[in-house]
Design an enzyme around this catalytic site. Structure first.
Site, PDB file in Angstrom:
ATOM      1  N   CYS A   5      -0.464 -10.269 -11.515  1.00  5.75           N
ATOM      2  CA  CYS A   5      -1.413  -9.953 -10.450  1.00  5.75           C
ATOM      3  C   CYS A   5      -2.573 -10.946 -10.461  1.00  5.75           C
ATOM      4  O   CYS A   5      -3.026 -11.377 -11.521  1.00  5.75           O
ATOM      5  CB  CYS A   5      -1.928  -8.535 -10.656  1.00  5.75           C
ATOM      6  SG  CYS A   5      -3.138  -8.018  -9.436  1.00  5.75           S
ATOM      7  N   ASP A  44      -0.418   6.648   4.276  1.00 10.23           N
ATOM      8  CA  ASP A  44      -1.705   6.852   3.595  1.00 10.23           C
ATOM      9  C   ASP A  44      -1.467   7.772   2.411  1.00 10.23           C
ATOM     10  O   ASP A  44      -0.535   8.579   2.423  1.00 10.23           O
ATOM     11  CB  ASP A  44      -2.731   7.541   4.497  1.00 10.23           C
ATOM     12  CG  ASP A  44      -2.536   9.047   4.500  1.00 10.23           C
ATOM     13  OD1 ASP A  44      -1.590   9.518   5.164  1.00 10.23           O
ATOM     14  OD2 ASP A  44      -3.276   9.754   3.788  1.00 10.23           O
ATOM     15  N   CYS A  89      -5.548 -10.265  -8.758  1.00 14.17           N
ATOM     16  CA  CYS A  89      -6.728  -9.594  -8.212  1.00 14.17           C
ATOM     17  C   CYS A  89      -7.938  -9.813  -9.121  1.00 14.17           C
ATOM     18  O   CYS A  89      -7.820 -10.307 -10.242  1.00 14.17           O
ATOM     19  CB  CYS A  89      -6.468  -8.101  -8.002  1.00 14.17           C
ATOM     20  SG  CYS A  89      -6.657  -7.071  -9.470  1.00 14.17           S
ATOM     21  N   HIS A 132      -7.722  -2.666  -8.393  1.00 18.18           N
ATOM     22  CA  HIS A 132      -6.386  -3.179  -8.716  1.00 18.18           C
ATOM     23  C   HIS A 132      -5.281  -2.387  -8.011  1.00 18.18           C
ATOM     24  O   HIS A 132      -4.350  -2.967  -7.441  1.00 18.18           O
ATOM     25  CB  HIS A 132      -6.154  -3.169 -10.223  1.00 18.18           C
ATOM     26  CG  HIS A 132      -4.734  -3.440 -10.579  1.00 18.18           C
ATOM     27  ND1 HIS A 132      -4.207  -4.716 -10.615  1.00 18.18           N
ATOM     28  CD2 HIS A 132      -3.696  -2.603 -10.852  1.00 18.18           C
ATOM     29  CE1 HIS A 132      -2.919  -4.651 -10.907  1.00 18.18           C
ATOM     30  NE2 HIS A 132      -2.585  -3.385 -11.051  1.00 18.18           N
ATOM     31  N   ASP A 155      -7.564  12.134  10.045  1.00 18.77           N
ATOM     32  CA  ASP A 155      -6.601  13.225  10.179  1.00 18.77           C
ATOM     33  C   ASP A 155      -7.303  14.338  10.962  1.00 18.77           C
ATOM     34  O   ASP A 155      -8.462  14.204  11.354  1.00 18.77           O
ATOM     35  CB  ASP A 155      -6.102  13.675   8.808  1.00 18.77           C
ATOM     36  CG  ASP A 155      -7.198  14.274   7.954  1.00 18.77           C
ATOM     37  OD1 ASP A 155      -8.347  14.391   8.434  1.00 18.77           O
ATOM     38  OD2 ASP A 155      -6.926  14.620   6.800  1.00 18.77           O
ATOM     39  N   CYS A 178      -7.567  -8.267 -12.609  1.00 18.37           N
ATOM     40  CA  CYS A 178      -6.616  -8.932 -13.503  1.00 18.37           C
ATOM     41  C   CYS A 178      -7.053 -10.354 -13.867  1.00 18.37           C
ATOM     42  O   CYS A 178      -6.671 -10.865 -14.910  1.00 18.37           O
ATOM     43  CB  CYS A 178      -5.223  -8.913 -12.884  1.00 18.37           C
ATOM     44  SG  CYS A 178      -4.549  -7.220 -12.875  1.00 18.37           S
TER      45      CYS A 178
END
Lengths: 373, 373
Positions: B306, B268, B308, B337, B94, B311
């Protein structure tokens, strides 16, 4: 039958150092070994996979802390500590004694056990040898420790003698209370402060009870290093050759090497993880305090001789920036590096024993690391 | 020639949603995409390898914060932001405008630029459009943003009009100052608050200057969500079809979906990482506040749907324990996560656009996630 089996592979010809291995229900440990500390069922800032990456063979967790949070019943309900924290290699739990005695005015010692108030919410608790074993049985570590008193330093002879004799009685009660002998090995702890005859008395009493392994407690409690080395020097020969020996709470690189020279097989300490979160790294050239301004534009790795993840990918300048900004990644990278450093050191020590060059290794290490003795 | 190339692959038949890709000097980005925020040259609690594990295609870093610490000259000396932080995929910076304007009484806006005092040490600084670009050029991100004023909400028409017109003049100065056009693409930012005619004016002025991509600024600044959606609804059609559109500071699951429906390609937000460090998880059934007592002995994963790392390996009970003990691993597991959740959501959104079923996907998601609209 004991839950563990210790095999003494080799004894150093020049020193007391030993090469060995311990079979546990969760796999084999090569000794001498350093055990990273996972106080609250996590080695701070690390995942289990990262611990495996750096070849951590066994970790330690703290019974007192787990009893407080989340409670041993919950851990048991979760399927035990291994499952709760997702770590399938060996674990050792201390007995909580050290933490309870560290509470100072918050605790009261009786023959039956110790009454204390929680460091978190002030609630009242009582831990006896039987209770400590009950908690450790619920946690389910491969190696568990007897409930002992770690006498402070300095302490007078009379105090230490009374304390070690109570520790002996507690050790017997722990052995009697221990349920899971086939899945958890209970270690006895030798006390006796800095008094040679009291160490002899304690070692005799504790080994007479008989355990599959022995710890040397009451060291690294503030005494000068030469005194610790001296006590070790006369204490380890009092312990049976065919059982592992564990020096509790020791973890600086120099103390690890000096401990191995005197016949110690196992060590643990929060030092590498704690100083990491403080921004300090062990390196082959001594400590690097990453926060220091001299590293602001130092684009070398923390330790140019290290091949760990941190040193392969990040510069001192970047790590200094992370430390100054209190970024979690700073703790992660430094913890990873420091644990790798100590585990690699112990691996090098094992190789040096194997190759009959431990004293040369020690002298070279100290010269580079910045010790002259 | 621009540093990036945008290809519009497909436009949704029922909605404004677009499927695209952006070629950058550090690789390709599939849009629509969510960009994790790495404020101080680190996505808090994550390593670059973990970001790759969860398929982060691009991250955002903050010019104001890096200008303050460690300073853009140091980052440039380190070889640029990518090398400094060990991230070889695309980065967007930014302009620092948003942070500077957030300083409130610590800053003074002039035509030339903004005078402000550091939030860290109170030191005096001045950032002009030219200075912002100088800093962004030194950092070396693939996509850099023009220095703009993000007007507060609510703000009266007169204020917003003056502000957007100054932002236009600053945008031209940014374009004139930009050095590395072949390696860094400069995006313009459309302002205009919640006023339709001012959004039209700003969009015309900014697109007349001409940039390889456009951001919609001044949203998600405290206005009700329906107003944000309304502004988006009439603003995205004012932007050229053949350039990427970036909605700044938006990152809740519902806002991402609503933004995509209205033709946004890039997002974002610090939300997923910030609430993670606070102990909260996004899940397919809505938010899970891991600290809550109801999870004390809940041995299911955070999100049963999930797959991931978090998880697959840890229970709510364990994560709650870590959160309550302020363990770093809590922040790590929850951040991992939450970012995985949003990146997977965007992947699912891209697939839904590809398969012409975005509205169905949206409705199913909201029903499960707990939204009724």
């Amino acid at each position: 039958m004991s839950a563990i089996k210790f095999e003494l592979i080799k004894t150093c010809k020049q020193t007391g150092a030993r090469l060995g291995k311990i079979q546990t229900p969760h796999g084999e440990i090569q000794t001498p070994i350093f055990m990273p500390v996972g106080t609250l069922a996590t080695v701070k800032a690390m995942t289990p996979e990262e611990l495996k990456d750096i070849n951590a063979q066994i970790i330690l967790s703290n019974t007192y802390h787990l009893y407080m949070r989340p409670g041993h019943e919950l851990v048991e309900k979760a399927g035990g500590l291994h499952k709760f924290m997702n770590w399938d290699r060996p674990i050792l739990t201390d007995s909580g004694g050290f933490q309870v005695f560290s509470l100072g005015p918050l605790r009261k010692i009786k023959e039956e056990g110790v009454e204390f108030r929680s460091h978190i919410d002030g609630s009242k608790h009582f831990i006896s040898p039987e209770k400590a074993i009950e908690i450790e049985n619920a946690l389910g570590a491969d190696i568990i420790m007897a409930f002992d008193e770690c006498a402070p330093y300095p302490a007078d002879r009379e105090y230490v003698k009374n304390s070690l004799e109570r520790t002996t009685r507690w050790a017997q009660r722990c052995k009697d209370a221990h349920k899971n002998t086939e899945r958890q090995a209970l270690f006895g702890i030798v006390q006796g402060g800095m008094y040679k005859d009291l160490r002899e008395q304690s070692a005799k009493e504790i080994t007479d009870i008989g355990f599959p392994g022995y710890a040397i407690g009451g060291l690294s409690v503030g005494e000068p290093k030469p005194i610790m080395y001296e006590v070790l020097e006369y204490t380890t020969p009092l312990l049976p050759e065919d059982k592992p020996r564990y020096l509790m709470g020791v973890g600086s690189p120099d103390d690890l090497i000096e401990g191995v020279l005197r016949g110690v097989d196992m060590f643990d300490c929060v030092l590498p993880t704690r100083i990491a979160r403080n921004g300090t790294a062990f390196t082959s050239q001594g400590k690097v305090v990453a926060r220091n301004a001299i590293y602001a534009d130092d684009f070398r790795p923390l330790d140019p001789e290290c091949d760990c993840y941190t040193c392969k990918n990040y510069t001192r300048a970047y790590i200094r920036h992370l430390v100054k900004c209190n970024e979690i990644l700073a703790s992660r990278l430094l913890t990873y590096h420091n644990l790798h450093f100590l585990l690699k050191l112990m691996e090098d020590v094992r190789t040096a024993i194997q190759e009959d060059r431990l004293m040369d290794f020690r002298n070279e290490f100290f010269e580079k690391y910045g010790y002259t003795k």
